[in-house]
Every structure is written in C-alpha cells, then in structure tokens.
Scaffold this motif. Structure first.
Motif, PDB file in Angstrom:
ATOM      1  N   TRP A  11      38.336  41.909  35.541  1.00  0.00           N
ATOM      2  CA  TRP A  11      37.560  40.871  34.887  1.00  0.00           C
ATOM      3  C   TRP A  11      36.077  41.188  35.006  1.00  0.00           C
ATOM      4  O   TRP A  11      35.631  41.853  35.931  1.00  0.00           O
ATOM      5  CB  TRP A  11      37.844  39.517  35.533  1.00  0.00           C
TER       6      TRP A  11
ATOM      7  N   ASN B 100      45.990  37.912  39.661  1.00  0.00           N
ATOM      8  CA  ASN B 100      46.143  37.296  38.345  1.00  0.00           C
ATOM      9  C   ASN B 100      47.621  37.400  37.981  1.00  0.00           C
ATOM     10  O   ASN B 100      48.060  38.416  37.436  1.00  0.00           O
ATOM     11  CB  ASN B 100      45.277  38.017  37.316  1.00  0.00           C
TER      12      ASN B 100
ATOM     13  N   ARG C 208      49.407  36.245  35.739  1.00  0.00           N
ATOM     14  CA  ARG C 208      49.781  36.391  34.331  1.00  0.00           C
ATOM     15  C   ARG C 208      50.025  37.859  33.977  1.00  0.00           C
ATOM     16  O   ARG C 208      50.731  38.167  33.016  1.00  0.00           O
ATOM     17  CB  ARG C 208      48.689  35.822  33.425  1.00  0.00           C
ATOM     18  N   GLY C 209      49.387  38.769  34.705  1.00  0.00           N
ATOM     19  CA  GLY C 209      49.601  40.196  34.455  1.00  0.00           C
ATOM     20  C   GLY C 209      48.973  40.686  33.176  1.00  0.00           C
ATOM     21  O   GLY C 209      49.467  41.661  32.585  1.00  0.00           O
ATOM     22  N   ASP C 210      47.883  40.054  32.737  1.00  0.00           N
ATOM     23  CA  ASP C 210      47.269  40.455  31.477  1.00  0.00           C
ATOM     24  C   ASP C 210      45.926  41.161  31.662  1.00  0.00           C
ATOM     25  O   ASP C 210      45.148  41.271  30.713  1.00  0.00           O
ATOM     26  CB  ASP C 210      47.114  39.253  30.543  1.00  0.00           C
ATOM     27  N   THR C 211      45.648  41.640  32.862  1.00  0.00           N
ATOM     28  CA  THR C 211      44.475  42.481  33.082  1.00  0.00           C
ATOM     29  C   THR C 211      44.736  43.864  32.490  1.00  0.00           C
ATOM     30  O   THR C 211      45.832  44.408  32.643  1.00  0.00           O
ATOM     31  CB  THR C 211      44.166  42.611  34.583  1.00  0.00           C
ATOM     32  N   GLU C 212      43.762  44.426  31.791  1.00  0.00           N
ATOM     33  CA  GLU C 212      43.923  45.771  31.237  1.00  0.00           C
ATOM     34  C   GLU C 212      43.885  46.760  32.408  1.00  0.00           C
ATOM     35  O   GLU C 212      42.885  46.845  33.109  1.00  0.00           O
ATOM     36  CB  GLU C 212      42.796  46.051  30.245  1.00  0.00           C
TER      37      GLU C 212
ATOM     38  N   ARG D 254      47.659  45.470  36.472  1.00  0.00           N
ATOM     39  CA  ARG D 254      47.692  44.376  35.501  1.00  0.00           C
ATOM     40  C   ARG D 254      47.571  43.021  36.176  1.00  0.00           C
ATOM     41  O   ARG D 254      47.231  42.010  35.529  1.00  0.00           O
ATOM     42  CB  ARG D 254      49.004  44.411  34.703  1.00  0.00           C
ATOM     43  N   TYR D 255      47.857  42.964  37.452  1.00  0.00           N
ATOM     44  CA  TYR D 255      47.884  41.696  38.182  1.00  0.00           C
ATOM     45  C   TYR D 255      46.678  41.533  39.105  1.00  0.00           C
ATOM     46  O   TYR D 255      46.663  40.680  39.991  1.00  0.00           O
ATOM     47  CB  TYR D 255      49.182  41.603  38.991  1.00  0.00           C
TER      48      TYR D 255
END
Length: 298
Positions: A276, A192, A194-198, A270-271
């Motif tokens: 998810w 991912n 965007r790097g917005d994974t917690e 984060r990536y």
C-alpha cells in the motif's frame, strides 16, 4: 579510482571481468556479489533472524511475529545446530544474525544458541533482541557467555518499560556488554486478509523498508509473516498461505539459489499491507485478541 597494474593481455578472463565490474559499478553490494559469483565463491548473506521462542512475556497488539497468538514454542538446540551448520556450508558468512522471538530470554538454554551460532559463523555480528523484562534476572553464566561469544544486545523499549531504559544500559555496561536501546511505540498493521495487494509491488516496497529473512526448522523464509502466519490463521480461521520459503536441505540448493529465492515475491505478498502507498499504523497497546489488531480488512 582503482587502477590495475597488470596489463590486460596478462590478465585472465576472470580478472579482466572483475576489473570491468569494479570500474563500471557504483553499488558496492552488487559489485561484491558479482565478484564472488565470478570466482565461484560462496555468497555472503547480509542478515538473518532466528526465533528462540515463538511466545512472549509482553502482549503487543499487532505484533508482526504474531507472538500473542503463538503457542509456547522453544527452539530445539540440536535442530538449530544442524540448520546453522547446513547454512554455513552454503554461505561464506552471514554479516548480522539476530536471535529473537517472541522473547528469547524465556528460553532456558539461551546461552547455548550463542555458542552454536558463533561456532558456525565466527565472523558474524550476533545480536540478542529482547524487550528487557528478564535482563536483570539473568545469571552470571548468561553474561559470561555473551562476553565469550561477542554477543551484543538490542533492547526494544516499549512504552510499559520506557522508564527502564537507563537501567538496561547501565546493567549491560556493568557486565561489559554492548547494548543498543531503541524506543518503539507504534506497530504497522501487517495483514490484508482480502489478498488483493499486488505482490511484486508489495515485495519491492517491503524490501525498501525491511530486509528480514528468518530461519525456521531448516527453511529460510522471506520474512516473519511468511514463517508465522499459521498462528494468525489458527486464531481467526483464515487461510493465508505460508509460502515464500527455501529448503536448506534441498539436494540442489546452493547459497546463490538461497539469495535468489528470498529476493522474489511470493503468494503471501498478496496478503501484506506493505504494497500500500501508506501502511496503516497503530500506537502501542496491549493485545485484546481481535482480528482487526492485525488485519486492515477485518
């Protein structure tokens, strides 16, 4: 329930603590780790992967080790010997060691890695992980080394080779080698960008699915993504950090620190798509070198 025949007054504090841990802890893994720490013994690492090659002879879209994007890299046996020796000084044992890639049978000295691994970890279960394409062309010296060092073979049977599964099994049987054939027809999309994974949630979810620390040139990484994401960055101009590693040669490093550090989330989490609720998957097909074959955000 295990009962202790020694009276509590006769037990020293460590034995008493060990007894208390045994009767109150239902998780065997946690219990045995606690006991080893209590008696100041080196820990046991349950699992480790090692690349013998970064590149592969099968071009899988979405390969989580980024093998279609990788340079033609062969592991150096002398470096590997130093690293495994260093790891043996930190760990009492590694339960399972898997030698893979890429395609490990592309390495001209593959058998040497069997000997080195068995020398430093005589009690480990050692597996060679291959796609099977080159198995029938291996020399007798390869099979003899497998027998001598108790190497088992795991074959990942991808769709182009599904008709060969029985051939793989029969070949290994004729050579006196244990072979496990596992069909694989899907890949998780791993990145991912965007790097917005917690990161903490992602790491916890990832560890429920996989436990796959991997050793590369004196470092142990959380997973193959952390170790090899530089190939993805180079191919697509991204800058995902390759964090999440432990330096085995740090003068202050201990086996317990290694275990602790590879059980913590890192910036690269984060990536990762494993944070998810539903990780995207794709059916097996050949790679066309497009970013969206690895990246849900592209």
């Amino acid at each position: 329930m295990l009962t202790c025949k020694v009276g509590k007054k006769q037990m020293n504090s460590r034995l008493l603590r060990a007894y208390q841990l045994l009767v109150t802890n239902n998780d065997k893994r946690v219990y045995y780790r606690a006991i080893r720490r209590l008696f100041r013994l080196k820990p046991v690492l349950s699992y480790l992967e090692v690349h013998l090659t970064d590149h592969c002879n099968l071009n899988c879209r979405g390969c989580s080790h980024f093998c279609p994007l990788a340079d033609k890299i062969f592991a150096d046996i002398e470096q590997y010997d130093r690293d495994v020796k260093q790891l043996s000084q930190l760990m009492a044992n590694i339960k399972v060691i898997r030698l893979l890639g890429g395609e490990p049978l592309l390495h001209p000295d593959v058998s040497k890695f069997f000997e080195v691994t068995r020398t430093w970890f005589p009690k480990a279960k050692i597996y060679l992980v291959t796609n099977g394409i080159l198995l029938s062309s291996m020399q007798e010296s390869f099979w003899e080394s497998c027998r001598r060092h108790s190497i088992s073979i795991d074959v990942s049977v991808y769709p182009p080779l599904s008709s060969k599964e029985s051939d793989f099994v029969q070949l290994a049987k004729s050579e006196g080698i244990t072979l496990n054939a596992v069909k694989s027809s899907t890949f998780y999309i791993p990145i991912n960008s965007r790097g917005d994974t917690e990161p903490e949630e992602g790491f916890r979810r990832c560890r429920k699915l996989f436990y796959c620390p991997i050793m590369v040139q004196g470092k142990v990484y959380l997973c193959a993504k952390a170790a090899y994401v530089h190939y993805f960055n180079k191919a697509f101009g991204t800058s995902i950090p390759n964090t999440g590693s432990v330096d085995l040669y740090d003068l202050n490093m201990t086996g317990w620190k290694v275990l602790s550090l590879i059980e913590k989330a890192s910036e690269i989490c984060r990536y990762c798509t494993f944070g998810w609720k539903k990780v995207p998957i794709q059916m097996w097909s050949k790679c066309h070198y497009n970013q969206d074959e690895w990246d849900v955000a592209s």
